[in-house]
Design a protein around this motif. Structure first.
Motif, PDB file in Angstrom:
ATOM      1  N   GLN A   1     -16.164   0.223  -6.216  1.00  0.00           N
ATOM      2  CA  GLN A   1     -15.576   0.890  -7.382  1.00  0.00           C
ATOM      3  C   GLN A   1     -14.053   0.820  -7.321  1.00  0.00           C
ATOM      4  OE1 GLN A   1     -17.259   1.857  -9.983  1.00  0.00           O
ATOM      5  NE2 GLN A   1     -15.527   2.697 -11.085  1.00  0.00           N
ATOM      6  N   MET A   2     -13.490   1.037  -6.139  1.00  0.00           N
ATOM      7  CA  MET A   2     -12.040   0.924  -5.968  1.00  0.00           C
ATOM      8  C   MET A   2     -11.565  -0.484  -6.287  1.00  0.00           C
ATOM      9  SD  MET A   2     -11.461   3.090  -2.448  1.00  0.00           S
ATOM     10  CE  MET A   2      -9.790   2.475  -2.220  1.00  0.00           C
ATOM     11  N   LEU A   3     -12.294  -1.480  -5.811  1.00  0.00           N
ATOM     12  CA  LEU A   3     -11.920  -2.869  -6.083  1.00  0.00           C
ATOM     13  C   LEU A   3     -11.995  -3.188  -7.570  1.00  0.00           C
ATOM     14  CD1 LEU A   3     -13.644  -4.563  -3.044  1.00  0.00           C
ATOM     15  CD2 LEU A   3     -11.195  -4.615  -3.548  1.00  0.00           C
ATOM     16  N   THR A   4     -13.016  -2.691  -8.237  1.00  0.00           N
ATOM     17  CA  THR A   4     -13.167  -2.927  -9.674  1.00  0.00           C
ATOM     18  C   THR A   4     -12.017  -2.288 -10.453  1.00  0.00           C
ATOM     19  OG1 THR A   4     -15.578  -3.079  -9.492  1.00  0.00           O
ATOM     20  CG2 THR A   4     -14.677  -2.557 -11.669  1.00  0.00           C
TER      21      THR A   4
ATOM     22  N   HIS B   1      -7.785   6.032  -6.807  1.00  0.00           N
ATOM     23  CA  HIS B   1      -7.381   7.001  -5.785  1.00  0.00           C
ATOM     24  C   HIS B   1      -8.393   8.133  -5.654  1.00  0.00           C
ATOM     25  CE1 HIS B   1      -3.599   6.117  -3.824  1.00  0.00           C
ATOM     26  NE2 HIS B   1      -3.212   5.516  -4.934  1.00  0.00           N
ATOM     27  N   LYS B   2      -8.964   8.545  -6.755  1.00  0.00           N
ATOM     28  CA  LYS B   2     -10.002   9.579  -6.700  1.00  0.00           C
ATOM     29  C   LYS B   2     -11.186   9.103  -5.871  1.00  0.00           C
ATOM     30  CE  LYS B   2      -8.807  11.863 -11.024  1.00  0.00           C
ATOM     31  NZ  LYS B   2      -9.196  12.129 -12.423  1.00  0.00           N
TER      32      LYS B   2
ATOM     33  N   SER C   1     -14.837   0.235   7.993  1.00  0.00           N
ATOM     34  CA  SER C   1     -15.424  -0.712   7.053  1.00  0.00           C
ATOM     35  C   SER C   1     -14.362  -1.708   6.613  1.00  0.00           C
ATOM     36  CB  SER C   1     -15.961   0.044   5.829  1.00  0.00           C
ATOM     37  OG  SER C   1     -16.210  -0.840   4.763  1.00  0.00           O
ATOM     38  N   VAL C   2     -14.634  -2.980   6.827  1.00  0.00           N
ATOM     39  CA  VAL C   2     -13.720  -4.022   6.368  1.00  0.00           C
ATOM     40  C   VAL C   2     -13.616  -3.971   4.841  1.00  0.00           C
ATOM     41  CG1 VAL C   2     -13.353  -6.526   6.209  1.00  0.00           C
ATOM     42  CG2 VAL C   2     -14.131  -5.506   8.358  1.00  0.00           C
ATOM     43  N   LEU C   3     -14.723  -3.711   4.171  1.00  0.00           N
ATOM     44  CA  LEU C   3     -14.717  -3.657   2.707  1.00  0.00           C
ATOM     45  C   LEU C   3     -13.822  -2.521   2.217  1.00  0.00           C
ATOM     46  CD1 LEU C   3     -15.795  -4.793   0.047  1.00  0.00           C
ATOM     47  CD2 LEU C   3     -17.736  -3.221   0.261  1.00  0.00           C
ATOM     48  N   PHE C   4     -13.914  -1.356   2.843  1.00  0.00           N
ATOM     49  CA  PHE C   4     -13.066  -0.233   2.436  1.00  0.00           C
ATOM     50  C   PHE C   4     -11.599  -0.533   2.736  1.00  0.00           C
ATOM     51  CE2 PHE C   4     -11.180   4.057   3.194  1.00  0.00           C
ATOM     52  CZ  PHE C   4     -11.265   4.512   1.881  1.00  0.00           C
ATOM     53  N   ALA C   5     -11.316  -1.143   3.880  1.00  0.00           N
ATOM     54  CA  ALA C   5      -9.929  -1.519   4.199  1.00  0.00           C
ATOM     55  C   ALA C   5      -9.401  -2.499   3.153  1.00  0.00           C
ATOM     56  CB  ALA C   5      -9.854  -2.120   5.595  1.00  0.00           C
ATOM     57  N   HIS C   6     -10.225  -3.439   2.740  1.00  0.00           N
ATOM     58  CA  HIS C   6      -9.849  -4.400   1.697  1.00  0.00           C
ATOM     59  C   HIS C   6      -9.583  -3.671   0.372  1.00  0.00           C
ATOM     60  CE1 HIS C   6      -9.753  -7.898  -0.861  1.00  0.00           C
ATOM     61  NE2 HIS C   6     -10.893  -7.576  -1.437  1.00  0.00           N
ATOM     62  N   ALA C   7     -10.435  -2.711   0.042  1.00  0.00           N
ATOM     63  CA  ALA C   7     -10.259  -1.954  -1.196  1.00  0.00           C
ATOM     64  C   ALA C   7      -8.949  -1.169  -1.177  1.00  0.00           C
ATOM     65  CB  ALA C   7     -11.448  -1.019  -1.413  1.00  0.00           C
ATOM     66  N   GLN C   8      -8.647  -0.561  -0.037  1.00  0.00           N
ATOM     67  CA  GLN C   8      -7.383   0.166   0.076  1.00  0.00           C
ATOM     68  C   GLN C   8      -6.192  -0.776  -0.045  1.00  0.00           C
ATOM     69  OE1 GLN C   8      -8.323   2.250   3.845  1.00  0.00           O
ATOM     70  NE2 GLN C   8      -7.731   4.106   2.730  1.00  0.00           N
ATOM     71  N   ASP C   9      -6.277  -1.912   0.583  1.00  0.00           N
ATOM     72  CA  ASP C   9      -5.202  -2.907   0.520  1.00  0.00           C
ATOM     73  C   ASP C   9      -4.994  -3.380  -0.911  1.00  0.00           C
ATOM     74  OD1 ASP C   9      -3.263  -4.728   1.710  1.00  0.00           O
ATOM     75  OD2 ASP C   9      -4.732  -6.305   1.301  1.00  0.00           O
ATOM     76  N   THR C  10      -6.076  -3.648  -1.611  1.00  0.00           N
ATOM     77  CA  THR C  10      -5.992  -4.092  -3.000  1.00  0.00           C
ATOM     78  C   THR C  10      -5.358  -3.010  -3.868  1.00  0.00           C
ATOM     79  OG1 THR C  10      -7.929  -5.508  -2.711  1.00  0.00           O
ATOM     80  CG2 THR C  10      -7.331  -4.935  -4.976  1.00  0.00           C
ATOM     81  N   LEU C  11      -5.748  -1.777  -3.649  1.00  0.00           N
ATOM     82  CA  LEU C  11      -5.174  -0.666  -4.400  1.00  0.00           C
ATOM     83  C   LEU C  11      -3.671  -0.554  -4.159  1.00  0.00           C
ATOM     84  CD1 LEU C  11      -5.282   1.900  -6.120  1.00  0.00           C
ATOM     85  CD2 LEU C  11      -6.140   3.118  -4.097  1.00  0.00           C
ATOM     86  N   MET C  12      -3.263  -0.616  -2.904  1.00  0.00           N
ATOM     87  CA  MET C  12      -1.833  -0.502  -2.589  1.00  0.00           C
ATOM     88  C   MET C  12      -1.036  -1.666  -3.162  1.00  0.00           C
ATOM     89  SD  MET C  12      -1.736   1.050   1.287  1.00  0.00           S
ATOM     90  CE  MET C  12      -2.734  -0.251   1.964  1.00  0.00           C
ATOM     91  N   ASN C  13      -1.575  -2.866  -3.088  1.00  0.00           N
ATOM     92  CA  ASN C  13      -0.878  -4.026  -3.650  1.00  0.00           C
ATOM     93  C   ASN C  13      -0.728  -3.912  -5.163  1.00  0.00           C
ATOM     94  OD1 ASN C  13      -0.258  -5.553  -1.344  1.00  0.00           O
ATOM     95  ND2 ASN C  13      -2.357  -6.286  -1.228  1.00  0.00           N
ATOM     96  N   THR C  14      -1.760  -3.442  -5.817  1.00  0.00           N
ATOM     97  CA  THR C  14      -1.702  -3.290  -7.269  1.00  0.00           C
ATOM     98  C   THR C  14      -0.693  -2.215  -7.654  1.00  0.00           C
ATOM     99  OG1 THR C  14      -4.016  -3.983  -7.410  1.00  0.00           O
ATOM    100  CG2 THR C  14      -3.077  -2.922  -9.357  1.00  0.00           C
TER     101      THR C  14
END
Length: 103
Positions: free
Chosen positions: A12-15, A56-57, A72-85
């Motif tokens: 959901q974060m990635l989307t 963020h929610k 979780s690699v997936l969660f770390a990726h989602a956080q990274d994507t969020l911060m980059n965006t």
């Protein structure tokens, strides 16, 4: 938190972050086109911000249970994507007044 739930939140974060990044790309395209009304990109920036707030929610759901979450690699990726965006959003918002003053 189960791994399945963590993966759902991560996706959901990635989307949400991906939707925001797509809109930010459109804002840049709008800014490059002098015929685009300024209100068009403002509406997209508003929607972008809401996507990032919603992401963020989702992230907060995980951090609220941080003692019960495994790495979780997936969660770390989602956080990274969020911060980059968020960084892209920040830079675009700073450049808009500069670009508008050139016209």
């Amino acid at each position: 938190m189960t791994t399945e739930r963590l993966n759902q939140i991560s996706m959901q974060m990635l989307t949400l972050s991906g939707n925001a990044k797509k809109l930010l790309t459109e804002v840049l395209d709008d800014l490059a086109n002098p015929d685009t009304p300024s209100g068009d990109h403002q509406a997209k920036l508003n929607q972008t911000h809401q996507y990032l707030v919603d992401a963020h929610k989702q992230q907060n759901l995980v951090t609220a249970e941080i003692n019960h979450v495994t790495y979780s690699v997936l969660f770390a990726h989602a956080q990274d994507t969020l911060m980059n965006t968020e960084t892209i959003e920040f830079i675009i918002k700073k450049f808009i007044p500069i670009l508008q003053n050139q016209n």
